[in-house]
Design a protein around this motif. Structure first.
Motif, PDB file in Angstrom:
ATOM      1  N   LEU A  83      24.506  40.652 -40.491  1.00  0.00           N
ATOM      2  CA  LEU A  83      25.519  40.543 -40.777  1.00  0.00           C
ATOM      3  C   LEU A  83      25.304  40.298 -42.973  1.00  0.00           C
ATOM      4  O   LEU A  83      26.205  39.290 -43.194  1.00  0.00           O
ATOM      5  CB  LEU A  83      26.320  39.269 -40.601  1.00  0.00           C
ATOM      6  CG  LEU A  83      27.083  39.988 -39.384  1.00  0.00           C
ATOM      7  CD1 LEU A  83      27.889  38.708 -38.315  1.00  0.00           C
ATOM      8  CD2 LEU A  83      27.936  41.499 -39.175  1.00  0.00           C
ATOM      9  N   THR A  84      23.862  40.404 -43.316  1.00  0.00           N
ATOM     10  CA  THR A  84      23.863  39.569 -44.302  1.00  0.00           C
ATOM     11  C   THR A  84      22.414  41.502 -44.862  1.00  0.00           C
ATOM     12  O   THR A  84      21.737  41.814 -43.789  1.00  0.00           O
ATOM     13  CB  THR A  84      22.701  38.331 -44.509  1.00  0.00           C
ATOM     14  OG1 THR A  84      22.681  39.153 -46.425  1.00  0.00           O
ATOM     15  CG2 THR A  84      21.949  38.530 -43.528  1.00  0.00           C
ATOM     16  N   PRO A  85      22.713  42.344 -46.069  1.00  0.00           N
ATOM     17  CA  PRO A  85      21.569  42.636 -46.518  1.00  0.00           C
ATOM     18  C   PRO A  85      20.063  42.573 -46.671  1.00  0.00           C
ATOM     19  O   PRO A  85      19.229  43.444 -46.638  1.00  0.00           O
ATOM     20  CB  PRO A  85      22.363  43.564 -47.650  1.00  0.00           C
ATOM     21  CG  PRO A  85      23.577  42.364 -48.506  1.00  0.00           C
ATOM     22  CD  PRO A  85      23.901  41.409 -47.004  1.00  0.00           C
ATOM     23  N   SER A  86      20.014  41.156 -46.486  1.00  0.00           N
ATOM     24  CA  SER A  86      18.658  40.574 -46.731  1.00  0.00           C
ATOM     25  C   SER A  86      18.118  40.773 -45.903  1.00  0.00           C
ATOM     26  O   SER A  86      16.865  40.387 -45.840  1.00  0.00           O
ATOM     27  CB  SER A  86      18.752  39.531 -47.762  1.00  0.00           C
ATOM     28  OG  SER A  86      19.480  38.721 -46.846  1.00  0.00           O
ATOM     29  N   ASN A 101      21.876  49.906 -47.581  1.00  0.00           N
ATOM     30  CA  ASN A 101      22.104  47.845 -47.054  1.00  0.00           C
ATOM     31  C   ASN A 101      22.769  48.464 -45.604  1.00  0.00           C
ATOM     32  O   ASN A 101      23.017  46.758 -44.857  1.00  0.00           O
ATOM     33  CB  ASN A 101      22.753  47.078 -47.737  1.00  0.00           C
ATOM     34  CG  ASN A 101      22.302  47.467 -49.043  1.00  0.00           C
ATOM     35  OD1 ASN A 101      21.505  47.089 -48.790  1.00  0.00           O
ATOM     36  ND2 ASN A 101      23.400  46.503 -50.144  1.00  0.00           N
ATOM     37  N   ALA A 102      23.769  49.257 -45.207  1.00  0.00           N
ATOM     38  CA  ALA A 102      24.632  49.214 -43.618  1.00  0.00           C
ATOM     39  C   ALA A 102      23.374  48.713 -42.190  1.00  0.00           C
ATOM     40  O   ALA A 102      24.419  47.981 -42.324  1.00  0.00           O
ATOM     41  CB  ALA A 102      25.671  50.991 -43.673  1.00  0.00           C
ATOM     42  N   SER A 153      20.726  46.596 -42.571  1.00  0.00           N
ATOM     43  CA  SER A 153      20.453  45.332 -42.100  1.00  0.00           C
ATOM     44  C   SER A 153      21.939  44.477 -41.997  1.00  0.00           C
ATOM     45  O   SER A 153      21.873  43.231 -40.951  1.00  0.00           O
ATOM     46  CB  SER A 153      19.931  44.823 -43.550  1.00  0.00           C
ATOM     47  OG  SER A 153      19.005  45.273 -43.531  1.00  0.00           O
ATOM     48  N   TYR A 154      22.902  45.006 -42.591  1.00  0.00           N
ATOM     49  CA  TYR A 154      24.222  44.709 -42.590  1.00  0.00           C
ATOM     50  C   TYR A 154      24.833  44.592 -41.111  1.00  0.00           C
ATOM     51  O   TYR A 154      25.237  43.425 -40.539  1.00  0.00           O
ATOM     52  CB  TYR A 154      24.975  45.295 -43.373  1.00  0.00           C
ATOM     53  CG  TYR A 154      26.428  44.001 -43.329  1.00  0.00           C
ATOM     54  CD1 TYR A 154      26.263  43.010 -44.201  1.00  0.00           C
ATOM     55  CD2 TYR A 154      27.864  44.242 -43.422  1.00  0.00           C
ATOM     56  CE1 TYR A 154      27.686  41.719 -43.789  1.00  0.00           C
ATOM     57  CE2 TYR A 154      28.696  42.818 -43.128  1.00  0.00           C
ATOM     58  CZ  TYR A 154      28.616  42.370 -43.177  1.00  0.00           C
ATOM     59  OH  TYR A 154      29.663  40.985 -43.715  1.00  0.00           O
ATOM     60  N   HIS A 210      17.625  45.339 -46.682  1.00  0.00           N
ATOM     61  CA  HIS A 210      17.730  45.952 -47.281  1.00  0.00           C
ATOM     62  C   HIS A 210      18.287  48.055 -46.283  1.00  0.00           C
ATOM     63  O   HIS A 210      18.160  48.815 -47.505  1.00  0.00           O
ATOM     64  CB  HIS A 210      18.436  46.313 -48.991  1.00  0.00           C
ATOM     65  CG  HIS A 210      18.489  44.551 -49.162  1.00  0.00           C
ATOM     66  ND1 HIS A 210      17.229  44.087 -49.758  1.00  0.00           N
ATOM     67  CD2 HIS A 210      19.200  43.953 -50.141  1.00  0.00           C
ATOM     68  CE1 HIS A 210      17.789  43.137 -50.234  1.00  0.00           C
ATOM     69  NE2 HIS A 210      19.108  43.357 -50.335  1.00  0.00           N
TER      70      HIS A 210
END
Lengths: 520, 64
Positions: A309-312, A301-302, A304-305, A270
């Motif tokens: 392409l996922t916040p986790s 979160n941006a 990680s995204y 995140h």
């Protein structure tokens, strides 16, 4: 025996290369972008037969000509420097650099010099269609010649498609297409070329704004703005898209550069993206205090995204990369250094065995270089071996410089998209020119795409430090052992020569812009 | 032919060509000859010697 190198030699050699590369890059992007804009303008002229479009084409061709004439062959100096200041590197990279640069030289010479003559001197001497074809071929030739140097640079960022020959100390190409079509090469080419198109579009819009502010050559300026803004919007969108892909690629292939450009010391899931921020003075300490920023504005979160392409997704920080993170499967630098040192020692032993004619020892050491597993475990970390008993911080690029270069480039990129969209929208409604402040913004924006473009190169090259060839050859082993005084002398000669040329360019160009397009 | 006629009718472009020629002179006659020799080509006669030298260099590097 360990031979010592004066670090001032490395610093001056790097400064000299940076100076020449950045100076060369003042001219290149405008040549690349403006050549296509001119080709589109001339296409409109040939299709419509409208003489106003010929006048428009000829004016921008004049600007292109000035830029081309002053900038042409400034890149050759970089090749001089490879042979003199970076001789170990030149030898080590072998045909990876030699082949693309040779192709570039031949293409640039034959395509550009042949068709550029028709383009400038062929008006009314050859048919309209032949002239148009020459303009297009000049544009294609100029852009194709940029492919090769960008392929070579992409290989330095991510060396693929080659095999190291321990007998010759050279990298040999095993698969041309792996080098030419690597993800890094394709993305670098598209990002660099489209950002150059965007730069040229903003120059066209900005200079046209100058004419509109003076209420001169209004039809010429409005039509130029339409072409510039259409070209600019498309180029801005592709530049942003390829920039996003490029960031993802950097995160995968060069995680240290990625951590540095976001000043991320502690890795996390995140992970937020810093939109804007000001850093504290000391950013080189590791572990670093968590508060590296005086202030910052983040999007949760941006980051990680952006990468996963996922916040986790876990984005490793500088500390994770230096000290390792077992949970995330990240090997510490100390381990990489040991493995690299073993690879260097093996290469040294191999040379000694060869020199004393010890065939058995030589064969057993050569077997290691033929063993893919050993190469992956040891040679892949070859460059780290130079940092045995050195401070680990030498393996971290300049965090501040990377952070600011990245953010300046991104923020300016957004400004360019907004400006070109507004210019296009108002041009299509025939309202571009009604708001003076917008014209001033367009005019004052002219130098900014150069700032963004140079910042992009600073990020690409400084972010790769300490490597010249990623993880294989650091700057300290690439440099030629010259006297620092000799490098300093040529640095100042270049600075004086380049400054004179730059002043000449600005003077000639502003004179011609003030004169405006030819009278009807 | 294009070049010949083009140069004959050229006006402001002549100063550009003067800059190009001065620049090329500085680059190839002064800088290349006096300041930028190809070290490995100049110092060694064969590729084997060059390889040997570079191997020596890259296996013995460190900084002060």
């Amino acid at each position: 025996m360990i031979e010592s190198i004066d670090t001032s030699l490395i610093d001056w050699s790097r400064a000299q290369f940076a100076l020449t590369a950045m100076f060369h890059w003042i001219f290149v992007p405008l040549t690349l972008g403006l050549s296509f804009i001119i080709a589109f303008m001339e296409t409109i002229y040939v299709r419509t037969g409208n003489e106003e479009w010929k006048r428009i084409t000829r004016f921008w061709m004049k600007i292109f000509g000035i830029n081309f004439a002053i900038g042409v062959s400034t890149g050759i100096i970089l090749e001089f420097e490879f042979g003199t200041n970076w001789s170990n590197y030149s030898w080590f990279v072998g045909d990876i650099f030699g082949a693309p640069l040779a192709i570039e030289g031949i293409m640039a010479f034959f395509m550009e010099s042949t068709f550029i003559a028709v383009m400038f001197f062929g008006w009314n001497k050859v048919s309209k269609r032949f002239h148009l074809a020459s303009t297009w071929l000049t544009a294609i030739g100029a852009n194709l010649s940029a492919v090769w140097i960008l392929v070579a640079n992409a290989w330095m960022q991510n060396p693929v498609g080659t095999m190291f020959n321990p007998e010759t100390a050279r990298n040999e190409m095993t698969n041309f297409w792996d080098v030419f079509l690597s993800d890094m090469a394709v993305n670098k080419f598209l990002h660099t070329i489209t950002s150059s198109f965007l730069l040229a579009s903003l120059v066209v819009i900005g200079i046209s704004a100058y004419f509109l502010l003076r209420n001169k050559h209004v039809l010429f300026a409005k039509r130029s703005t339409v072409v510039g803004s259409v070209f600019g919007v498309i180029a801005a969108l592709v530049t942003i898209f390829t920039g996003d892909t490029s960031a993802r690629m950097v995160a995968q292939k060069q995680p240290m550069k990625f951590a540095a450009m976001e000043a991320l010391y502690e890795g996390q899931t995140h992970a937020p993206l810093v939109v804007i921020g000001a850093m504290r003075t000391d950013t080189t300490r590791i572990p670093n205090p968590r508060e590296n920023f005086i202030f910052k504005f983040e999007i949760p979160n941006a980051l990680s995204y952006m990468v996963f392409l996922t916040p986790s997704g876990f984005v490793p920080g500088i500390t994770d990369l230096v000290y390792g993170n077992e949970e995330q499967g990240i090997m510490p630098y100390s381990e990489k250094i040991d493995r690299g040192a073993e690879a260097i020692a093996t290469l040294k032993d191999l040379k000694k065995a060869k020199d004393r004619g010890d065939q058995a020892r030589y064969a057993s050491l050569m077997a290691k270089f033929d063993n893919n597993e050993w190469m992956g475990e040891h040679y892949a970390h070859f460059g780290y071996g130079y940092y045995k008993n050195r401070p680990l911080k030498e393996l971290i690029p300049n965090v501040k410089l990377n952070f600011y270069s990245f953010h300046i480039m991104v923020i300016l990129g957004m400004h360019f998209l907004i400006l070109t969209v507004i210019a296009l929208y108002l041009s299509l409604k025939n309202k571009w020119g009604n708001h003076k402040w917008l014209l001033w913004v367009a005019l004052l924006t002219i130098p900014l795409p150069w700032v963004a473009s140079q910042a992009g190169w600073v990020l690409a090259e400084v972010g790769r430090q300490p490597w010249v060839v990623y993880e294989l050859m650091p700057t300290i082993s690439a440099v030629t052992r010259l006297s620092p005084g000799a490098v300093q002398l040529t640095f100042w000669i270049f600075l004086a020569t380049f400054t004179t040329l730059f002043i000449a360019e600005i003077k000639i160009m502003t004179t011609q812009i003030k004169k405006g397009p030819e009278e009807k | 032919m294009f070049y010949y006629q083009g140069f004959k009718t050229m006006t402001w472009g002549k100063s550009l060509w003067a800059i190009i020629l001065i620049k090329l002179f500085i680059m190839f006659v002064i800088l290349k000859v006096f300041f930028f020799p190809d070290i490995l080509q100049k110092e060694f006669d064969s590729d084997a010697e060059r390889s040997n030298y570079v191997l020596e260099q890259i296996t013995n590097s460190n900084t002060k």
